[in-house]
Design an enzyme around this catalytic site. Structure first.
Site, PDB file in Angstrom:
ATOM      1  N   HIS A 170      11.457   9.769 -24.409  1.00 21.65           N
ATOM      2  CA  HIS A 170      11.754  10.728 -23.332  1.00 21.65           C
ATOM      3  C   HIS A 170      12.862  10.157 -22.460  1.00 21.65           C
ATOM      4  CE1 HIS A 170      11.179  13.511 -19.966  1.00 21.65           C
ATOM      5  NE2 HIS A 170      10.633  14.289 -20.882  1.00 21.65           N
ATOM      6  N   SER A 189      17.287  22.430 -19.949  1.00 20.60           N
ATOM      7  CA  SER A 189      17.208  23.887 -19.753  1.00 20.60           C
ATOM      8  C   SER A 189      17.106  24.256 -18.276  1.00 20.60           C
ATOM      9  CB  SER A 189      16.045  24.480 -20.549  1.00 20.60           C
ATOM     10  OG  SER A 189      14.852  23.785 -20.281  1.00 20.60           O
ATOM     11  N   ARG A 214       1.044  16.042 -21.031  1.00 18.76           N
ATOM     12  CA  ARG A 214       0.959  17.323 -21.759  1.00 18.76           C
ATOM     13  C   ARG A 214       0.454  17.056 -23.167  1.00 18.76           C
ATOM     14  NH1 ARG A 214       7.075  19.209 -20.767  1.00 18.76           N
ATOM     15  NH2 ARG A 214       7.375  17.090 -21.485  1.00 18.76           N
ATOM     16  N   ASP A 221       6.060  17.559 -27.534  1.00 14.02           N
ATOM     17  CA  ASP A 221       6.464  18.186 -28.798  1.00 14.02           C
ATOM     18  C   ASP A 221       5.793  17.571 -30.016  1.00 14.02           C
ATOM     19  OD1 ASP A 221       8.147  19.930 -27.482  1.00 14.02           O
ATOM     20  OD2 ASP A 221       9.798  18.494 -27.474  1.00 14.02           O
ATOM     21  N   HIS A 276      15.984  18.508 -27.145  1.00 17.98           N
ATOM     22  CA  HIS A 276      15.184  19.117 -26.071  1.00 17.98           C
ATOM     23  C   HIS A 276      14.110  20.003 -26.737  1.00 17.98           C
ATOM     24  CE1 HIS A 276      14.130  20.550 -22.182  1.00 17.98           C
ATOM     25  NE2 HIS A 276      15.044  21.489 -22.014  1.00 17.98           N
TER      26      HIS A 276
END
Ligand code: NMX
Ligand code: MLT
Length: 477
Positions: A347, A270, A356, A402, A300
């Site tokens: 990843h 993005s 994260r 995620d 993504h």
């Protein structure tokens, strides 16, 4: 005029304006498909051959493998705002996310860094004071009003339009108010580009929570968006407008979410799409609309939606059974056997557990340790990496952000997973806008890599081998 008359005559004659799709395609389609299928088999085999036997060969300092495999981790872009270390994870301007979360100003009574502060850090390179963050929040409140035409545009979209499509459409509908574009048309000087990029960036950041809340409320609830509250910070107000939970805990979870997902350097799909489109001096609205379409991809940003669906599916199949490491190993192996990826793991650049993810895990351990879905996420944390390692091809078997973010939203009653990528997008707006401002501030040019067909790549690889054999280039070149 001539064209309008022709269309009118066409309609009067009772003919459809658009050819009705037929269930049986014309023979030419079969012909075309056969040709593509044959060529695709041949070219894929050729691609694999190139990777296997010439992958390490150099072309202009890069290798054949890098050209084929999406320039993975090749240092070929400039991004000022953040930097991703494969083992340590993302740093916003040299500050790890743990330090960002610890050091940046918080909401009164809160423990999580405010995302406005993260934007300040990304865009100025300095840790903001309380006063600066407060001032920025005020500035965003001043700009928050979403033009009626944008809300009306959203209302024309069928309710089964994916929330990410709705968000991209809204971004383009907002574009007509771009100050960057208007100034460009009026002959803006290059040294002013970043100034109007900042103007558009602040407008977009200010308006996107209302747009996202509108999308959520019209798609999944009664269509009524709770009132905008200028007494709240940017994230808390967004949480409130979603109207699913008035708890202080949900506001903190949304602050954390929006702070964590804000930036991930420039190479992710993005950010890269936004940068590429912005490099043509398309304004920030156009650029972010392109980026949003990239974020909507399942490899993504959509992975958090997919991840929650996967978890809910496993939970359903588990029934009353406790999610043990053994059971989760079975589910993960089954997913791999079906030829699917396990969403939320792996990843393109990271080679360790995503910080994260760890920060979300810490939050969950404090706020929702007894949530059955958290216990499932926890079981995955222990069970899935060994399964992926055993499979042998995944470069990073550990969880990314995620794998956790959906559970937090679900716990606080934001249950519609089709909306989760919009949450990601609201946050990522901070990073891509900061990047856009900096790309203009340092005058980065239009991005235009050279592409070559596979055959040409083969020729370049052979030429390199020949030059090396003749001693014209060294082994290192
Ligand atoms: N489950 C199963 N297979 C995987 C996974 C996974 N989670 N991750 C990678 N692989 C496979 C990958 O498909 C590839 O297979 P093949 O050679 O048959 O094409 C092989 O392992 C090597 O891939 P990598 O080099 O490790 O990963 P790559 O850089 O190509 O892709 C992702 C990175 C993130 C696309 C990949 O790990 C993935 O598909 N993960 C699941 C989706 C996901 O969680 N995406 C979110 C990314 C983070 N985000 O916030 O955007
Ligand atoms: C991101 O946050 O953009 C993702 O982790 C994907 C990436 O960095 O490639």
């Amino acid at each position: 005029m001539e064209r309008v008359k022709r269309i009118a005559a066409h309609v009067d004659a009772g003919l459809p304006l658009v050819a009705e799709p037929t269930s049986a395609p014309l023979p030419v389609m079969e012909n075309m498909k056969t040709k593509i299928a044959a060529l695709a088999g041949e070219k894929s085999a050729f691609k694999n051959f190139l990777l296997k036997y010439h992958g390490e060969r150099k072309i202009q300092g890069l290798t054949v493998e890098m050209a084929i495999n999406g320039a993975r981790a090749v240092k070929s872009m400039v991004t000022e705002t953040s930097d991703l270390d494969a083992n340590l994870g993302i740093a916003y301007r040299h500050l790890s996310l743990y330090d960002v979360n610890k050091d940046l100003p918080k909401a009164p009574g809160g423990n999580v860094a405010l995302p406005e502060g993260a934007f300040w850090l990304l865009v100025t390179g300095e840790e903001p004071s309380e006063e600066e963050v407060h001032g920025l929040t005020e500035e965003l409140h001043k700009r928050h009003e979403v033009p009626k035409n944008v809300l009306d545009t959203l209302d024309t979209l069928p309710l089964d339009t994916h929330p990410m499509t709705q968000l991209s459409v809204a971004m383009l509908a907002l574009q007509k108010d771009s100050k960057f574009n208007q100034q460009y048309q009026e002959g803006m000087k290059k040294d002013q580009y970043w100034v109007y990029a900042l103007e558009d960036a602040l407008d977009i950041i200010a308006k996107i929570p209302t747009i996202a809340a509108k999308i959520y409320r019209r798609t999944f609830q009664d269509g009524v968006v709770p009132a905008y509250d200028t007494n709240l910070d940017w994230a808390a107000n967004f949480a409130q407008m979603l109207g699913v939970n008035q708890d202080a805990g949900f506001k903190e979870a949304v602050r954390l979410y929006l702070m964590l997902h804000a930036d991930h350097e420039g190479g992710n799909v993005s950010a890269h799409a936004t940068h590429l489109v912005g490099s043509a001096l398309s304004d920030p609205y156009y650029a972010w609309a392109a980026g949003l379409c990239g974020l909507a991809g399942p490899l993504h940003g959509l992975a958090n939606q997919e991840c929650l669906s996967w978890l809910l599916d496993v939970q359903k199949q588990l029934g009353d059974q406790r999610p043990t490491k053994e059971l989760l190993t079975e589910f993960a192996e089954k997913t791999l056997k079906e030829g699917k990826v396990i969403p939320g793991f792996g990843h393109a650049v990271l080679r360790n557990t995503d910080p994260r993810y760890m920060l979300e895990r810490e939050f969950a351990l404090t706020h929702c340790t007894h949530d059955p879905l958290f216990q499932l996420v926890d079981a995955c944390y222990h069970a899935i990496p060994p399964v992926l390692l055993k499979q042998g091809k995944v470069k990073n078997p550990y969880p990314n952000v995620d794998a956790h973010s959906g559970q937090l939203m679900y716990f606080y009653n934001l249950k519609e997973q089709n909306f989760y990528t919009v949450m990601f997008a609201v946050s990522r707006t901070l990073g891509v806008m900061a990047q856009y401002i900096w790309s203009r501030a340092i005058g980065l040019p239009i991005e235009r890599p050279k592409s070559v067909p596979l055959e040409e790549l083969m020729n370049l690889a052979k030429k390199h081998r020949w030059q090396r054999e003749k001693g014209k280039v060294s082994d290192q070149q």
